[in-house]
Write a protein that holds these residues in place. Structure first.
Motif, short mmCIF file in Angstrom:
data_model
loop_
_atom_site.label_atom_id
_atom_site.label_comp_id
_atom_site.label_asym_id
_atom_site.label_seq_id
_atom_site.Cartn_x
_atom_site.Cartn_y
_atom_site.Cartn_z
N PHE A 282 23.21 -32.89 3.15
CA PHE A 282 24.89 -33.75 3.82
C PHE A 282 24.61 -33.55 5.04
O PHE A 282 25.49 -32.62 5.92
CB PHE A 282 26.07 -33.45 3.55
CG PHE A 282 26.49 -34.06 1.98
CD1 PHE A 282 26.93 -34.63 1.73
CD2 PHE A 282 26.09 -33.44 0.84
CE1 PHE A 282 27.30 -35.09 0.35
CE2 PHE A 282 26.68 -33.53 -0.33
CZ PHE A 282 27.38 -34.39 -1.01
N GLY A 283 22.99 -33.44 5.98
CA GLY A 283 23.30 -33.52 7.11
C GLY A 283 22.86 -31.54 7.05
O GLY A 283 22.96 -31.12 8.52
N PHE A 284 23.15 -30.36 6.63
CA PHE A 284 22.37 -29.23 7.01
C PHE A 284 21.73 -28.87 6.11
O PHE A 284 20.66 -29.72 4.79
CB PHE A 284 23.83 -28.05 6.12
CG PHE A 284 23.55 -27.12 6.71
CD1 PHE A 284 24.03 -26.90 7.28
CD2 PHE A 284 23.23 -26.28 5.47
CE1 PHE A 284 24.16 -24.91 7.84
CE2 PHE A 284 23.29 -24.91 6.44
CZ PHE A 284 23.69 -24.36 6.99
N ALA A 285 20.55 -28.14 6.96
CA ALA A 285 19.42 -27.53 5.84
C ALA A 285 19.12 -26.05 5.81
O ALA A 285 18.44 -25.85 6.82
CB ALA A 285 18.11 -28.50 7.67
N GLU A 286 19.35 -26.01 4.67
CA GLU A 286 19.71 -24.57 4.46
C GLU A 286 17.81 -23.77 4.43
O GLU A 286 17.75 -22.91 5.18
CB GLU A 286 20.35 -24.26 3.08
CG GLU A 286 20.49 -22.65 2.96
CD GLU A 286 20.87 -22.34 1.43
OE1 GLU A 286 21.48 -21.17 1.45
OE2 GLU A 286 21.05 -23.03 0.66
N SER A 287 16.73 -24.70 4.18
CA SER A 287 15.59 -23.93 4.37
C SER A 287 15.33 -24.38 5.61
O SER A 287 14.14 -23.26 5.13
CB SER A 287 14.81 -25.15 3.65
OG SER A 287 15.08 -26.39 3.74
N ASP A 288 16.35 -24.20 6.23
CA ASP A 288 15.23 -23.97 7.46
C ASP A 288 15.46 -22.18 8.10
O ASP A 288 14.37 -21.72 8.80
CB ASP A 288 15.74 -24.33 8.98
CG ASP A 288 15.38 -25.95 8.94
OD1 ASP A 288 14.78 -26.62 9.14
OD2 ASP A 288 16.67 -27.04 10.29
N THR A 289 15.99 -21.50 7.18
CA THR A 289 16.16 -19.92 8.00
C THR A 289 16.32 -19.71 5.67
O THR A 289 16.55 -17.91 6.40
CB THR A 289 18.02 -20.20 8.36
OG1 THR A 289 18.73 -21.00 7.36
CG2 THR A 289 18.45 -20.73 9.56
N VAL A 290 17.17 -20.09 4.59
CA VAL A 290 16.58 -19.52 3.94
C VAL A 290 14.71 -19.59 3.23
O VAL A 290 15.28 -20.96 2.62
CB VAL A 290 17.67 -19.81 3.53
CG1 VAL A 290 18.18 -18.87 1.37
CG2 VAL A 290 18.62 -19.13 3.72
N ALA A 291 14.93 -19.06 2.81
CA ALA A 291 13.25 -19.09 1.05
C ALA A 291 14.19 -19.16 0.18
O ALA A 291 15.02 -17.97 0.16
CB ALA A 291 12.74 -17.97 1.69
N PRO A 292 13.42 -20.21 -0.59
CA PRO A 292 13.94 -20.03 -1.87
C PRO A 292 13.73 -19.04 -2.54
O PRO A 292 12.39 -18.85 -2.57
CB PRO A 292 13.45 -21.48 -2.87
CG PRO A 292 12.15 -21.59 -1.77
CD PRO A 292 12.36 -21.74 -0.84
N GLY A 293 14.50 -18.57 -4.07
CA GLY A 293 14.10 -18.17 -4.91
C GLY A 293 13.18 -18.83 -6.50
O GLY A 293 13.18 -19.97 -6.21
#
Length: 264
Positions: A114-125
């Motif tokens: 939806f146009g947001f990229a959480e992975s730019d600032t957050v690393a996955p578990g």
């Protein structure tokens, strides 16, 4: 049977100020008889602000303060925070503290949608998490995780009868419908109770928020293993109390066969 409180709040930019939300929410929940108190994703600090400057380890001052509140009231608290990832990003972590627990779940599925990229600032578990309290096994998941049935089935396979789902749902056309359908669907998929605790809608209380960030729509929703909505909040801040019977999960799994009849 367990009484669980979902504390639907609007967290702000300041982690210290958000600790008061946690303290006040726990006091209200305990007055209502809750044994587990759940807060949304990003309770420590809302999305739409830089996250790295506020990220702390699980033994840092923010998580330690939440642990002290849990110990003071003899409850388990689950709340969203951010921990350092070591690569310049953070991890989107659920703190689970109280009742002999102090650990975290790092969100596995990141909101690159939806146009947001959480992975730019957050690393996955990488690892699903369960914990036991008062004889009931609880799983945890975070927000966008709800779109992935495999995680909820894995938690059920690990013994969970209840999944706690803190979230900071993004607003937009059809997003409330998707939220409600997904909570109910994951309950049906897994036979678990699914308790989705969301950030309240900033617009409902006149709080300003970054319109591009997922800062909540409210409507915290509880569904049992048959996919029935048992309780739901409105858009504004609220403490929602619900009594959860793990026997319903066993009944649902027997009736639907959704786990036993898997072939893939």
């Amino acid at each position: 049977m367990a009484r669980i409180a979902l504390c639907q709040v609007n967290s702000g930019d300041d982690p210290e100020a958000n600790l008061k939300l946690v303290h006040d929410g726990v006091e209200t929940a305990v007055a209502g008889g809750a044994r587990i108190v759940v807060f949304p994703e990003a309770t420590m600090a809302r999305f739409g602000r830089p996250l790295a400057p506020v990220a702390e380890a699980l033994d840092g001052p923010w998580a330690t303060a939440v642990a002290a509140t849990a110990a003071e009231h003899d409850v388990v608290v689950v709340a969203g925070m951010f921990t350092p990832a070591g690569d310049g990003r953070v991890r989107n972590t659920l703190l689970i503290t109280g009742g002999g627990h102090h650990r975290g779940y790092d969100k596995i599925h990141l909101y690159d949608a939806f146009g947001f990229a959480e992975s730019d600032t957050v690393a996955p578990g990488t690892t699903p998490v369960t914990f036991e309290h008062d004889g009931i096994v609880f799983g945890v998941a975070t927000c966008y995780d709800v779109r992935f049935p495999e995680l909820f089935r894995a938690l059920a396979d690990d013994g969970a009868d209840v999944v706690l789902l803190p979230t900071s749902w993004g607003a937009g056309e059809g997003k409330r419908d998707q939220w409600e359908v997904l909570v109910r669907a994951r309950a049906l998929d897994s036979g678990c109770w699914v308790l989705g605790c969301g950030q309240s809608d900033p617009a409902a209380t006149g709080v300003s928020a970054n319109p591009k960030a997922p800062t909540g729509i409210g409507y915290s929703t509880v569904a049992d293993g048959f996919g029935r909505v048992v309780a739901q909040a409105g858009a504004a801040p609220e403490v929602l109390l619900v009594d959860v019977d793990p026997a319903v999960s066993a009944q649902a799994r027997t009736a639907t066969g959704a786990l036993a009849n898997r072939r893939l």
